[in-house]
Design a protein around this motif. Structure first.
Motif, PDB file in Angstrom:
ATOM      1  N   ARG A 156       0.865  -1.168   0.000  1.00  0.00           N
ATOM      2  CA  ARG A 156       0.000   0.000   0.000  1.00  0.00           C
ATOM      3  C   ARG A 156       0.900   1.217   0.000  1.00  0.00           C
ATOM      4  O   ARG A 156       2.033   1.175   0.481  1.00  0.00           O
ATOM      5  N   ARG A 172       0.486   3.726   1.825  1.00  0.00           N
ATOM      6  CA  ARG A 172       0.675   4.125   3.208  1.00  0.00           C
ATOM      7  C   ARG A 172      -0.102   3.162   4.093  1.00  0.00           C
ATOM      8  O   ARG A 172      -1.311   3.008   3.925  1.00  0.00           O
ATOM      9  N   ALA A 173       0.594   2.493   5.009  1.00  0.00           N
ATOM     10  CA  ALA A 173      -0.066   1.569   5.921  1.00  0.00           C
ATOM     11  C   ALA A 173      -0.570   2.337   7.128  1.00  0.00           C
ATOM     12  O   ALA A 173       0.146   3.158   7.694  1.00  0.00           O
ATOM     13  N   CYS A 174      -1.782   2.037   7.516  1.00  0.00           N
ATOM     14  CA  CYS A 174      -2.335   2.692   8.701  1.00  0.00           C
ATOM     15  C   CYS A 174      -1.777   2.008   9.950  1.00  0.00           C
ATOM     16  O   CYS A 174      -1.227   0.902   9.876  1.00  0.00           O
ATOM     17  N   PRO A 175      -1.925   2.597  11.111  1.00  0.00           N
ATOM     18  CA  PRO A 175      -1.336   2.039  12.332  1.00  0.00           C
ATOM     19  C   PRO A 175      -1.785   0.598  12.630  1.00  0.00           C
ATOM     20  O   PRO A 175      -0.967  -0.219  13.078  1.00  0.00           O
ATOM     21  N   ILE A 176      -3.022   0.243  12.401  1.00  0.00           N
ATOM     22  CA  ILE A 176      -3.473  -1.125  12.691  1.00  0.00           C
ATOM     23  C   ILE A 176      -2.818  -2.128  11.756  1.00  0.00           C
ATOM     24  O   ILE A 176      -2.491  -3.241  12.155  1.00  0.00           O
ATOM     25  N   ASP A 177      -2.582  -1.735  10.488  1.00  0.00           N
ATOM     26  CA  ASP A 177      -1.874  -2.592   9.545  1.00  0.00           C
ATOM     27  C   ASP A 177      -0.434  -2.819  10.004  1.00  0.00           C
ATOM     28  O   ASP A 177       0.090  -3.929   9.934  1.00  0.00           O
ATOM     29  N   GLN A 178       0.209  -1.770  10.474  1.00  0.00           N
ATOM     30  CA  GLN A 178       1.576  -1.883  10.968  1.00  0.00           C
ATOM     31  C   GLN A 178       1.639  -2.759  12.214  1.00  0.00           C
ATOM     32  O   GLN A 178       2.543  -3.581  12.361  1.00  0.00           O
TER      33      GLN A 178
END
Length: 190
Positions: free
Chosen positions: A6, A8-14
């Protein structure tokens, strides 16, 4: 396998990514430890059995069978069990034909239970495999019909051992009783 990327990965993805990587690395470490423990156990037990045999000036050969070792105080028990993979050759078809003849004569068109039992015994599973246990279980029946006896002989002679696996099991005694409980080594059991 393509990586999902992606912009930009969002915090939950990270957080998910970090968790999965951390736990996968832990699983790999535990798997490697179990592999080493298994190899050590088989090697050490084989060396111990050889050492024990040397006391009696005996040289053991071939694959070892089932074995149980206890700690001196009886607190622990180690079992090595060998399970053979069995299949049947073409003689099983002759046995089935003889059994079908017996069932046809014995039921005489009135009761179908014998046929149903034999059909169930030779029924295959989803992968097309026969139940070795069901087929070998027929040999326990004390039936004197000559065709039945010939079928049992054909079953016995059709058995083919195609491999074997050895399993290690550890147990711990429950208090001062004669009962042992397994020490689980698979993730499902813990």
């Amino acid at each position: 396998m393509p990586r999902r990327t992606r912009l930009r990965a969002c915090p939950i993805d990270q957080a998910r990514n970090s968790l999965v990587i951390e736990l996968a690395e832990l699983a790999k470490t535990v798997s490697e430890q179990l592999t080493r423990a298994k190899a050590k156990t088989f090697g050490d037990v084989a060396a111990f059995v050889d050492l024990s045999a040397e006391e009696y000036k005996v040289k053991l050969g071939g694959k070892k069978g089932n074995l149980t070792l206890h700690s001196f105080d009886g607190r622990y028990k180690l079992q090595i069990a060998t399970a053979e993979s069995i299949t049947f050759d073409e003689r099983l078809q002759a046995a089935k034909e003889l059994l079908d003849q017996c069932a046809a004569d014995w039921s005489d068109g009135t009761r179908e239970e014998v046929k149903i039992v034999l059909q169930n015994t030779f029924q295959t599973d989803r992968e097309g495999n026969l139940s070795v246990g069901k087929i070998l279980g027929l040999r326990r029946w004390a039936i004197t019909d000559a065709r039945w006896q010939a079928a049992m002989r054909a079953i016995s002679e059709s058995i083919q051992v195609i491999g074997s696996k050895q399993y290690i099991r550890f147990y711990e005694r429950v208090g001062m009783t004669d009962r042992y409980v397994p020490i689980p080594l698979d993730m499902v059991a813990v």
